[in-house]
Design an enzyme around this catalytic site. Structure first.
Site, PDB file in Angstrom:
ATOM      1  N   ASP A 125      -0.357  -4.286   0.949  1.00 47.59           N
ATOM      2  CA  ASP A 125      -0.522  -2.910   0.470  1.00 47.59           C
ATOM      3  C   ASP A 125      -1.627  -2.255   1.287  1.00 47.59           C
ATOM      4  O   ASP A 125      -2.791  -2.604   1.133  1.00 47.59           O
ATOM      5  CB  ASP A 125      -0.868  -2.899  -1.025  1.00 47.59           C
ATOM      6  CG  ASP A 125      -0.832  -1.490  -1.620  1.00 47.59           C
ATOM      7  OD1 ASP A 125      -0.824  -0.509  -0.847  1.00 47.59           O
ATOM      8  OD2 ASP A 125      -0.799  -1.383  -2.856  1.00 47.59           O
ATOM      9  N   ARG A 127      -2.413   0.990   1.307  1.00 47.28           N
ATOM     10  CA  ARG A 127      -2.707   2.342   0.838  1.00 47.28           C
ATOM     11  C   ARG A 127      -4.201   2.560   0.589  1.00 47.28           C
ATOM     12  O   ARG A 127      -4.941   1.616   0.344  1.00 47.28           O
ATOM     13  CB  ARG A 127      -1.923   2.634  -0.459  1.00 47.28           C
ATOM     14  CG  ARG A 127      -0.438   2.789  -0.213  1.00 47.28           C
ATOM     15  CD  ARG A 127       0.316   3.007  -1.489  1.00 47.28           C
ATOM     16  NE  ARG A 127       0.220   1.850  -2.373  1.00 47.28           N
ATOM     17  CZ  ARG A 127       0.714   1.815  -3.602  1.00 47.28           C
ATOM     18  NH1 ARG A 127       1.319   2.872  -4.088  1.00 47.28           N
ATOM     19  NH2 ARG A 127       0.595   0.728  -4.338  1.00 47.28           N
TER      20      ARG A 127
END
Ligand code: ZN
Length: 196
Positions: A125, A127
């Protein structure tokens, strides 16, 4: 530094929103977007959703994830109770659509959503939610209820100058295709899911 490049009213199936485009410069063709529902009062506690772009789920109704349904549910919620959707251009947990399709291809061979990213040499991930907080700051939003199941999003607000009043769960029923994806969200990323 991000700044508001343009804004306009957008009537939708869920009600009237004002859309703001945020980017560092005007030439950016994929600015982050912030949708503010009609009758949202920034001087009170504001309902907020941080939502990362998922073109497969939102535009093409892919059943591999629940992003499209979460976005629709968030728009509906904000329209009803007031609030703000921060739409982040972080496609595919920020690996981009090309890598996302490559990861999906690996998933067809048996890897799960985490293993596929790692196999491609990419973060599980990638982000960053600090940019979402930055946009709230620019809009002068001080205290929020966050619609999320994701502890990383909660942390990003807790580590900021914006006050987190409460978390509002945003859980979508599994659809017969995305169970293993949701299981990984829960057991690997620690998402607060009750239905899986
Ligand atoms: Zn998705």
């Amino acid at each position: 530094m991000l700044k508001i490049q343009a804004q306009s009213k957008i009537p939708t199936d869920y009600g009237l929103f004002t859309m703001y485009a945020f980017s560092e410069n005007e030439e950016n063709w994929s600015p982050h977007l912030v949708l503010v529902a009609e009758n949202t009062d920034f001087n009170k506690v504001v309902n907020v959703r941080f939502h990362s772009e998922c073109i497969t789920g939102e535009v093409f109704h892919s059943k591999k994830c629940e992003c499209g349904q979460q976005l629709d549910a968030a728009m509906k919620y904000m329209s009803e109770y007031g609030g703000v959707i921060v739409y982040l251009r972080q496609e595919g947990r920020n690996i981009g659509i090309i890598n996302k399709l490559k990861a999906y291809e690996l998933q067809e061979k048996g890897l799960d959503t985490v293993e596929a990213n790692l196999k491609l040499g990419l973060p599980a991930d990638g982000r960053n939610f600090d940019i979402a907080v930055e946009m709230l700051d620019i809009l002068n939003i001080r205290e929020i209820n966050l619609l999320t199941n994701n502890p990383e999003k909660i942390k990003s607000v807790e580590n900021s100058s914006i006050k987190l009043n409460s978390r509002i769960p945003l859980e979508i029923d599994p659809n017969g295709v995305n169970e293993s994806y949701l299981v990984r969200k829960k057991d690997y990323f620690g998402h607060l899911l009750e239905k899986i």
